[in-house]
Design a protein around this motif. Sequence first.
Motif, short mmCIF file in Angstrom:
data_model
loop_
_atom_site.label_atom_id
_atom_site.label_comp_id
_atom_site.label_asym_id
_atom_site.label_seq_id
_atom_site.Cartn_x
_atom_site.Cartn_y
_atom_site.Cartn_z
N LYS A 292 4.74 6.28 0.97
CA LYS A 292 4.21 5.43 2.03
C LYS A 292 4.18 6.28 3.29
CE LYS A 292 4.38 0.74 3.63
NZ LYS A 292 3.30 0.24 2.83
N GLN B 200 5.37 7.67 -5.60
CA GLN B 200 4.72 6.81 -4.61
C GLN B 200 5.24 7.19 -3.23
OE1 GLN B 200 5.74 2.95 -6.48
NE2 GLN B 200 3.55 2.55 -6.28
N GLY C 213 -0.40 14.35 -3.05
CA GLY C 213 -0.58 13.07 -2.37
C GLY C 213 -0.79 13.22 -0.88
N LEU C 214 -0.03 14.11 -0.24
CA LEU C 214 -0.13 14.26 1.20
C LEU C 214 -1.36 15.05 1.64
CD1 LEU C 214 3.59 14.83 2.23
CD2 LEU C 214 2.27 12.71 2.27
N GLY D 75 -4.18 15.15 -0.15
CA GLY D 75 -5.36 14.38 -0.52
C GLY D 75 -6.30 15.21 -1.35
N ASP E 245 0.82 -1.21 0.00
CA ASP E 245 0.00 0.00 0.00
C ASP E 245 0.86 1.26 0.00
OD1 ASP E 245 -2.40 -1.31 -0.01
OD2 ASP E 245 -2.74 -1.15 2.15
N SER E 246 0.51 2.16 -0.88
CA SER E 246 1.18 3.47 -0.92
C SER E 246 0.29 4.43 -1.69
CB SER E 246 2.56 3.37 -1.58
OG SER E 246 2.44 2.97 -2.92
N LEU E 247 0.54 5.72 -1.49
CA LEU E 247 -0.12 6.74 -2.29
C LEU E 247 0.60 6.79 -3.63
CD1 LEU E 247 -0.14 9.59 0.38
CD2 LEU E 247 -2.13 8.27 -0.36
N SER E 248 -0.15 6.87 -4.70
CA SER E 248 0.46 6.95 -6.02
C SER E 248 -0.10 8.17 -6.74
CB SER E 248 0.16 5.67 -6.81
OG SER E 248 0.84 5.69 -8.03
N ILE E 249 0.79 9.06 -7.14
CA ILE E 249 0.38 10.31 -7.76
C ILE E 249 1.06 10.42 -9.13
CG2 ILE E 249 0.26 12.81 -7.52
CD1 ILE E 249 1.27 10.81 -4.51
#
Length: 148
Positions: free
Chosen positions: A51, A49, A141-142, A144, A31-35
């Motif tokens: 985490k 990406q 990403g941070l 949102g 799991d990670s944020l992907s932008i």
Amino acid sequence: MSLGNQLDTLYRQVIMDHYKNPRNRGTLEGDSLSIHMNNPTCGDRIELQLKVEDGKVSNAKFVGEGCSISLSSASMMTQAVKGLEVDDALKLSEIFSAMMLGKDYDEGDFDLGDIEALQGVAKFPARIKCATLAWKAMEKGLKGPEKD
């Protein structure tokens, strides 16, 4: 050679080192944020990406294509934000943006390290978007989607 020329040469060497030997290039497992972001003016594109665990950026990686400024900035940014609290990573991005715009900035408790090599980009307005692409992806990403 004047001190200014020596610094310019050193900064160019740091930028080219990050371009030729990017830190944190690749993808994260799990799991990670992907932008995904791109700069159509220059053709730069990045997939960043992140985490985030317990309010901290525990890992950051990127893949993409672009100019030396764009990719070296992504390399420097991923190094700089690892281990930072989310709020501190966002604050560092604000400092970087001010530096790119040629504004006065207070680096506070941050050690900008290699990032300072990019300060000359402020003299070339067409290249600012290249330098800030990865940073804008990190902010997106941070923060949102609900905070855009």
